[in-house]
Design an enzyme around this catalytic site. Structure first.
Site, PDB file in Angstrom:
ATOM      1  N   ARG A  39       0.389  -1.660  -0.280  1.00 30.70           N
ATOM      2  CA  ARG A  39      -0.178   0.063  -0.100  1.00 30.70           C
ATOM      3  C   ARG A  39       0.724   1.340   0.161  1.00 30.70           C
ATOM      4  O   ARG A  39       0.365   2.297  -0.526  1.00 30.70           O
ATOM      5  CB  ARG A  39      -0.905   0.059   1.473  1.00 30.70           C
ATOM      6  CG  ARG A  39      -1.814   1.267   1.117  1.00 30.70           C
ATOM      7  CD  ARG A  39      -3.245   0.968   2.444  1.00 30.70           C
ATOM      8  NE  ARG A  39      -3.454   1.994   2.676  1.00 30.70           N
ATOM      9  CZ  ARG A  39      -4.352   2.004   2.499  1.00 30.70           C
ATOM     10  NH1 ARG A  39      -5.350   1.521   1.634  1.00 30.70           N
ATOM     11  NH2 ARG A  39      -5.364   3.434   2.505  1.00 30.70           N
ATOM     12  N   ILE A  65      -6.767   8.067  -1.533  1.00 29.97           N
ATOM     13  CA  ILE A  65      -7.493   6.014  -1.593  1.00 29.97           C
ATOM     14  C   ILE A  65      -8.123   6.019  -0.045  1.00 29.97           C
ATOM     15  O   ILE A  65      -8.073   6.985   0.802  1.00 29.97           O
ATOM     16  CB  ILE A  65      -5.731   5.999  -1.888  1.00 29.97           C
ATOM     17  CG1 ILE A  65      -5.383   4.654  -1.272  1.00 29.97           C
ATOM     18  CG2 ILE A  65      -5.396   6.568  -0.534  1.00 29.97           C
ATOM     19  CD1 ILE A  65      -4.429   3.698  -0.871  1.00 29.97           C
ATOM     20  N   SER A  66      -8.726   5.002  -0.566  1.00 28.52           N
ATOM     21  CA  SER A  66      -9.684   5.029   0.606  1.00 28.52           C
ATOM     22  C   SER A  66      -9.132   4.100   1.553  1.00 28.52           C
ATOM     23  O   SER A  66      -7.348   3.205   1.700  1.00 28.52           O
ATOM     24  CB  SER A  66     -10.806   3.706   0.035  1.00 28.52           C
ATOM     25  OG  SER A  66     -12.031   4.735  -1.127  1.00 28.52           O
ATOM     26  N   GLN A  67      -9.526   4.182   2.501  1.00 27.57           N
ATOM     27  CA  GLN A  67      -9.777   3.455   4.202  1.00 27.57           C
ATOM     28  C   GLN A  67      -9.156   2.056   4.340  1.00 27.57           C
ATOM     29  O   GLN A  67     -10.173   1.388   3.443  1.00 27.57           O
ATOM     30  CB  GLN A  67     -10.559   3.772   5.512  1.00 27.57           C
ATOM     31  CG  GLN A  67     -11.395   3.561   5.540  1.00 27.57           C
ATOM     32  CD  GLN A  67     -12.476   4.173   6.616  1.00 27.57           C
ATOM     33  OE1 GLN A  67     -12.915   4.679   6.363  1.00 27.57           O
ATOM     34  NE2 GLN A  67     -11.854   3.422   7.682  1.00 27.57           N
ATOM     35  N   PHE A 207     -17.603   8.824  -0.026  1.00 27.11           N
ATOM     36  CA  PHE A 207     -16.755   8.965  -1.270  1.00 27.11           C
ATOM     37  C   PHE A 207     -17.055  10.280  -1.926  1.00 27.11           C
ATOM     38  O   PHE A 207     -17.879  11.048  -1.497  1.00 27.11           O
ATOM     39  CB  PHE A 207     -17.500   7.845  -1.772  1.00 27.11           C
ATOM     40  CG  PHE A 207     -16.626   6.693  -1.486  1.00 27.11           C
ATOM     41  CD1 PHE A 207     -15.474   5.932  -1.907  1.00 27.11           C
ATOM     42  CD2 PHE A 207     -17.261   6.018  -0.339  1.00 27.11           C
ATOM     43  CE1 PHE A 207     -15.532   5.031  -1.129  1.00 27.11           C
ATOM     44  CE2 PHE A 207     -16.332   4.450  -0.080  1.00 27.11           C
ATOM     45  CZ  PHE A 207     -15.812   3.791  -0.737  1.00 27.11           C
TER      46      PHE A 207
END
Length: 230
Positions: A39, A65-67, A207
């Protein structure tokens, strides 16, 4: 939990992320895939110390970038198999596509922002994710040239469920999409059946807006001409 780790020792931070995932994500395949994807390579150098923290991080161009937990929950909700073909709407930095690539036969991912698309394509190629195809997003949501798909994941918030994406699913296919307003949504799984669609609400999320025909216009006006209300 302290989330700062030296770039030379990301292992402890990765293990903390995996422990958090296992508390809520039951599919060990998903957890394993996320543990195998570096990541830290998908964020900027100055944010790498936070790469495995359970929070969204900026990647430029107004995107994030999403959790990790949200990535895990959405990936699990797709119910993919190793033979599936999956469409991702919203490549971003390429992290979600990289995770999916370890679980399915092929990933097609579309991105509307040229700088993000080019950067993600180069990184995915460098890291050896050869079963991912990065495409420029068209005016119509999704990528019809590759349809039908076994599953579709949308990594941006839609005002309604886009009918164009339902049409790109094979019978029995699954769509996971955040649905709500421009700031907060509910995560929804849509299953395409012989009798229509079945919806499952999976919980709240937040989002960036999904832009395109059947979603949000640039100025924030909803294009509901080809959408399904929830």
């Amino acid at each position: 939990v302290e989330d700062r780790e030296s770039e030379a020792e990301p292992g402890a931070a990765r293990e903390r992320m995996l422990a958090l995932l296992r508390a809520q994500v039951r599919d060990e395949r998903v957890v394993g895939a996320m543990g195998a994807v570096p990541r830290e390579r998908f964020v900027t150098a100055e944010l790498r110390v936070h790469a495995y923290a359970d929070r969204a991080l900026p990647i430029g161009e107004g995107q994030t970038i999403s959790q990790p937990l949200m990535v895990g929950l959405m990936t699990e909700a797709l119910r993919v198999t190793s033979e599936d073909r999956v469409l991702e709407v919203g490549t971003g930095c390429g992290y979600q596509a990289a995770v999916l690539s370890r679980l399915v036969r092929e990933v097609v991912t579309v991105e509307r922002v040229p700088a993000l698309r080019e950067r993600a394509a180069a990184l995915l190629d460098e890291l050896g994710y050869t079963n991912v195809r990065v495409q420029a997003a068209s005016e119509t949501l999704g990528w019809r040239d590759g349809a039908p798909y076994d599953a579709i994941i949308v990594t941006a918030g839609a005002p309604h469920i886009p009918r164009a994406l339902i049409e790109q699913l094979r019978p029995g296919g699954r769509l996971v999409v955040p649905v709500g307003d421009r700031r907060a949504q509910d995560l929804v799984r849509v299953e395409k059946t012989a009798h229509g669609v079945e919806l499952t609400r999976l919980g709240p999320c937040a989002f960036v807006p999904l832009v395109g025909r059947g979603a949000w216009a640039e100025a924030g006006v909803i294009d509901a001409s080809r959408s399904i209300k929830v």
